[in-house]
Write a protein that holds these residues in place. Structure first.
Motif, PDB file in Angstrom:
ATOM      1  N   VAL A  98      67.435  81.127 128.831  1.00 54.23           N
ATOM      2  CA  VAL A  98      68.515  81.945 129.381  1.00 54.23           C
ATOM      3  C   VAL A  98      69.887  81.291 129.387  1.00 54.23           C
ATOM      4  O   VAL A  98      70.909  81.986 129.394  1.00 54.23           O
ATOM      5  CB  VAL A  98      68.182  82.429 130.820  1.00 54.23           C
ATOM      6  CG1 VAL A  98      66.852  83.170 130.838  1.00 54.23           C
ATOM      7  CG2 VAL A  98      68.210  81.301 131.837  1.00 54.23           C
ATOM      8  N   ARG A  99      69.948  79.979 129.376  1.00 56.91           N
ATOM      9  CA  ARG A  99      71.230  79.290 129.562  1.00 56.91           C
ATOM     10  C   ARG A  99      72.276  79.720 128.540  1.00 56.91           C
ATOM     11  O   ARG A  99      73.391  80.096 128.902  1.00 56.91           O
ATOM     12  CB  ARG A  99      71.035  77.781 129.494  1.00 56.91           C
ATOM     13  CG  ARG A  99      72.323  77.003 129.710  1.00 56.91           C
ATOM     14  CD  ARG A  99      72.131  75.494 129.540  1.00 56.91           C
ATOM     15  NE  ARG A  99      73.322  74.772 129.896  1.00 56.91           N
ATOM     16  CZ  ARG A  99      74.352  74.587 129.073  1.00 56.91           C
ATOM     17  NH1 ARG A  99      74.325  75.081 127.850  1.00 56.91           N
ATOM     18  NH2 ARG A  99      75.425  73.914 129.477  1.00 56.91           N
ATOM     19  N   GLY A 100      71.957  79.641 127.260  1.00 54.35           N
ATOM     20  CA  GLY A 100      72.932  79.909 126.211  1.00 54.35           C
ATOM     21  C   GLY A 100      73.534  81.299 126.283  1.00 54.35           C
ATOM     22  O   GLY A 100      74.760  81.466 126.239  1.00 54.35           O
ATOM     23  N   GLN A 101      72.681  82.309 126.418  1.00 52.22           N
ATOM     24  CA  GLN A 101      73.180  83.685 126.441  1.00 52.22           C
ATOM     25  C   GLN A 101      74.004  83.983 127.690  1.00 52.22           C
ATOM     26  O   GLN A 101      75.027  84.664 127.612  1.00 52.22           O
ATOM     27  CB  GLN A 101      72.024  84.680 126.330  1.00 52.22           C
ATOM     28  CG  GLN A 101      71.535  84.838 124.907  1.00 52.22           C
ATOM     29  CD  GLN A 101      70.448  85.886 124.813  1.00 52.22           C
ATOM     30  OE1 GLN A 101      69.438  85.796 125.483  1.00 52.22           O
ATOM     31  NE2 GLN A 101      70.651  86.875 123.970  1.00 52.22           N
ATOM     32  N   ILE A 102      73.581  83.474 128.830  1.00 52.59           N
ATOM     33  CA  ILE A 102      74.338  83.751 130.046  1.00 52.59           C
ATOM     34  C   ILE A 102      75.662  82.995 130.029  1.00 52.59           C
ATOM     35  O   ILE A 102      76.717  83.556 130.351  1.00 52.59           O
ATOM     36  CB  ILE A 102      73.513  83.427 131.309  1.00 52.59           C
ATOM     37  CG1 ILE A 102      72.249  84.288 131.349  1.00 52.59           C
ATOM     38  CG2 ILE A 102      74.353  83.657 132.566  1.00 52.59           C
ATOM     39  CD1 ILE A 102      71.276  83.937 132.462  1.00 52.59           C
ATOM     40  N   LEU A 103      75.645  81.740 129.620  1.00 51.20           N
ATOM     41  CA  LEU A 103      76.864  80.944 129.561  1.00 51.20           C
ATOM     42  C   LEU A 103      77.880  81.557 128.607  1.00 51.20           C
ATOM     43  O   LEU A 103      79.073  81.633 128.908  1.00 51.20           O
ATOM     44  CB  LEU A 103      76.529  79.513 129.139  1.00 51.20           C
ATOM     45  CG  LEU A 103      77.686  78.530 129.052  1.00 51.20           C
ATOM     46  CD1 LEU A 103      78.401  78.403 130.393  1.00 51.20           C
ATOM     47  CD2 LEU A 103      77.184  77.169 128.586  1.00 51.20           C
ATOM     48  N   GLU A 104      77.412  82.028 127.478  1.00 48.48           N
ATOM     49  CA  GLU A 104      78.313  82.626 126.490  1.00 48.48           C
ATOM     50  C   GLU A 104      78.851  83.987 126.956  1.00 48.48           C
ATOM     51  O   GLU A 104      80.019  84.312 126.726  1.00 48.48           O
ATOM     52  CB  GLU A 104      77.580  82.804 125.154  1.00 48.48           C
ATOM     53  CG  GLU A 104      78.462  83.310 124.050  1.00 48.48           C
ATOM     54  CD  GLU A 104      77.743  83.447 122.723  1.00 48.48           C
ATOM     55  OE1 GLU A 104      78.443  83.418 121.695  1.00 48.48           O
ATOM     56  OE2 GLU A 104      76.502  83.580 122.703  1.00 48.48           O
ATOM     57  N   GLY A 105      78.020  84.760 127.619  1.00 49.20           N
ATOM     58  CA  GLY A 105      78.410  86.117 127.995  1.00 49.20           C
ATOM     59  C   GLY A 105      79.154  86.237 129.301  1.00 49.20           C
ATOM     60  O   GLY A 105      79.943  87.166 129.488  1.00 49.20           O
ATOM     61  N   CYS A 106      78.922  85.291 130.228  1.00 45.22           N
ATOM     62  CA  CYS A 106      79.601  85.342 131.533  1.00 45.22           C
ATOM     63  C   CYS A 106      79.493  83.960 132.183  1.00 45.22           C
ATOM     64  O   CYS A 106      78.570  83.711 132.976  1.00 45.22           O
ATOM     65  CB  CYS A 106      78.982  86.419 132.425  1.00 45.22           C
ATOM     66  SG  CYS A 106      79.908  86.677 133.968  1.00 45.22           S
ATOM     67  N   PRO A 107      80.415  83.063 131.846  1.00 51.76           N
ATOM     68  CA  PRO A 107      80.319  81.683 132.352  1.00 51.76           C
ATOM     69  C   PRO A 107      80.213  81.574 133.871  1.00 51.76           C
ATOM     70  O   PRO A 107      79.458  80.731 134.380  1.00 51.76           O
ATOM     71  CB  PRO A 107      81.614  81.034 131.842  1.00 51.76           C
ATOM     72  CG  PRO A 107      81.965  81.815 130.616  1.00 51.76           C
ATOM     73  CD  PRO A 107      81.530  83.225 130.917  1.00 51.76           C
ATOM     74  N   GLN A 108      80.922  82.419 134.618  1.00 52.74           N
ATOM     75  CA  GLN A 108      80.846  82.340 136.083  1.00 52.74           C
ATOM     76  C   GLN A 108      79.446  82.682 136.588  1.00 52.74           C
ATOM     77  O   GLN A 108      78.971  82.112 137.570  1.00 52.74           O
ATOM     78  CB  GLN A 108      81.868  83.273 136.731  1.00 52.74           C
ATOM     79  CG  GLN A 108      83.296  82.771 136.636  1.00 52.74           C
ATOM     80  CD  GLN A 108      84.226  83.629 137.464  1.00 52.74           C
ATOM     81  OE1 GLN A 108      84.027  83.780 138.673  1.00 52.74           O
ATOM     82  NE2 GLN A 108      85.228  84.206 136.823  1.00 52.74           N
ATOM     83  N   LEU A 109      78.795  83.593 135.905  1.00 54.32           N
ATOM     84  CA  LEU A 109      77.420  83.949 136.277  1.00 54.32           C
ATOM     85  C   LEU A 109      76.502  82.765 136.031  1.00 54.32           C
ATOM     86  O   LEU A 109      75.638  82.464 136.860  1.00 54.32           O
ATOM     87  CB  LEU A 109      76.958  85.172 135.480  1.00 54.32           C
ATOM     88  CG  LEU A 109      75.532  85.654 135.702  1.00 54.32           C
ATOM     89  CD1 LEU A 109      75.270  85.986 137.163  1.00 54.32           C
ATOM     90  CD2 LEU A 109      75.239  86.866 134.805  1.00 54.32           C
ATOM     91  N   TRP A 110      76.695  82.066 134.903  1.00 53.81           N
ATOM     92  CA  TRP A 110      75.856  80.895 134.645  1.00 53.81           C
ATOM     93  C   TRP A 110      76.122  79.799 135.673  1.00 53.81           C
ATOM     94  O   TRP A 110      75.195  79.138 136.149  1.00 53.81           O
ATOM     95  CB  TRP A 110      76.025  80.345 133.232  1.00 53.81           C
ATOM     96  CG  TRP A 110      75.172  79.120 133.096  1.00 53.81           C
ATOM     97  CD1 TRP A 110      75.574  77.842 132.939  1.00 53.81           C
ATOM     98  CD2 TRP A 110      73.736  79.065 133.216  1.00 53.81           C
ATOM     99  NE1 TRP A 110      74.495  76.986 132.951  1.00 53.81           N
ATOM    100  CE2 TRP A 110      73.362  77.715 133.114  1.00 53.81           C
ATOM    101  CE3 TRP A 110      72.749  80.024 133.405  1.00 53.81           C
ATOM    102  CZ2 TRP A 110      72.030  77.306 133.182  1.00 53.81           C
ATOM    103  CZ3 TRP A 110      71.420  79.624 133.474  1.00 53.81           C
ATOM    104  CH2 TRP A 110      71.074  78.275 133.364  1.00 53.81           C
ATOM    105  N   ASP A 111      77.387  79.582 136.045  1.00 54.18           N
ATOM    106  CA  ASP A 111      77.691  78.575 137.065  1.00 54.18           C
ATOM    107  C   ASP A 111      76.894  78.852 138.341  1.00 54.18           C
ATOM    108  O   ASP A 111      76.328  77.939 138.948  1.00 54.18           O
ATOM    109  CB  ASP A 111      79.186  78.572 137.395  1.00 54.18           C
ATOM    110  CG  ASP A 111      80.034  78.002 136.264  1.00 54.18           C
ATOM    111  OD1 ASP A 111      79.481  77.370 135.344  1.00 54.18           O
ATOM    112  OD2 ASP A 111      81.267  78.217 136.309  1.00 54.18           O
TER     113      ASP A 111
END
Length: 199
Positions: free
Chosen positions: A165-178
């Motif tokens: 999940v890390r790559g897709q979430i980080l690319e699509g919404c960095p604040q959500l990944w944080d």
């Protein structure tokens, strides 16, 4: 058929998405969620999260993508995100399914929905990347709030979760990944993932 009849045929056909069972349970319930309620929840999640995307979005396009992204599962069933291998065939089967389902609509609408489905799959636009981030994040949020129910039941380790999940979430919404990275790390430090020590 008249255009309205075609629309009605379509809307009755997508009723079957309610029969597609996923691997995670809604919070506080003993049953598994279905793909229709998953898609509905994602659409509202995207609406609420859009101001935090970090870039301009066509939110209407994102929501329409999320409402159709799992319709292929009507024919193929749900595949857990952590399954490894066989994705090419699964995606080919889903494409055939959505073409069948969308063909029930008048031609212009059918083409539009197919294009949205393909945009989500390829992830080449900011809207598709954001939609994919929301799609990947929701099961993580449910698992973090239900003691890792589907991760435990399917032997999914902390490392495997991050890898998927890390790559897709980080690319699509960095604040959500944080947010999720912090929550996952806190959960791991507090012993949440002790059950996967042998994975």
């Amino acid at each position: 058929m008249q255009p309205v009849e075609r629309v009605i045929s379509f809307v009755l056909a997508i009723e079957d998405l309610k029969r597609v069972t996923r691997k995670v349970r809604p919070l506080g319930l003993d049953r598994y969620e279905n793909s229709a309620e998953h898609s509905w929840q994602l659409a509202l999640f995207a609406y609420a999260l859009a101001p935090h995307a970090g870039f301009a979005l066509d939110l209407d396009r994102v929501i329409r993508m999320l409402l159709v992204h799992d319709l292929g599962e009507i024919d193929t069933g749900d595949t857990m995100a952590f399954v490894e291998g066989g994705w090419e065939q699964r995606k080919a089967d889903e494409l055939a399914a959505v073409k069948r389902i969308f063909s029930l609509l008048p031609d212009g609408q059918a083409a539009e929905l197919l294009q949205l489905w393909q945009e989500f799959e390829t992830g080449t636009t900011p809207e598709a990347r954001f939609a994919n981030a929301v799609d990947r994040a929701m099961p993580v949020l449910l698992n973090l709030n239900n003691h890792g129910q589907s991760w435990r039941e399917n032997d999914i380790s902390y490392e495997r979760i991050l890898k998927r999940v890390r790559g897709q979430i980080l690319e699509g919404c960095p604040q959500l990944w944080d947010y999720l990275e912090t929550r996952l790390s806190e959960a791991r430090e507090s012993g949440f993932f002790d059950w996967d020590a042998g994975s």
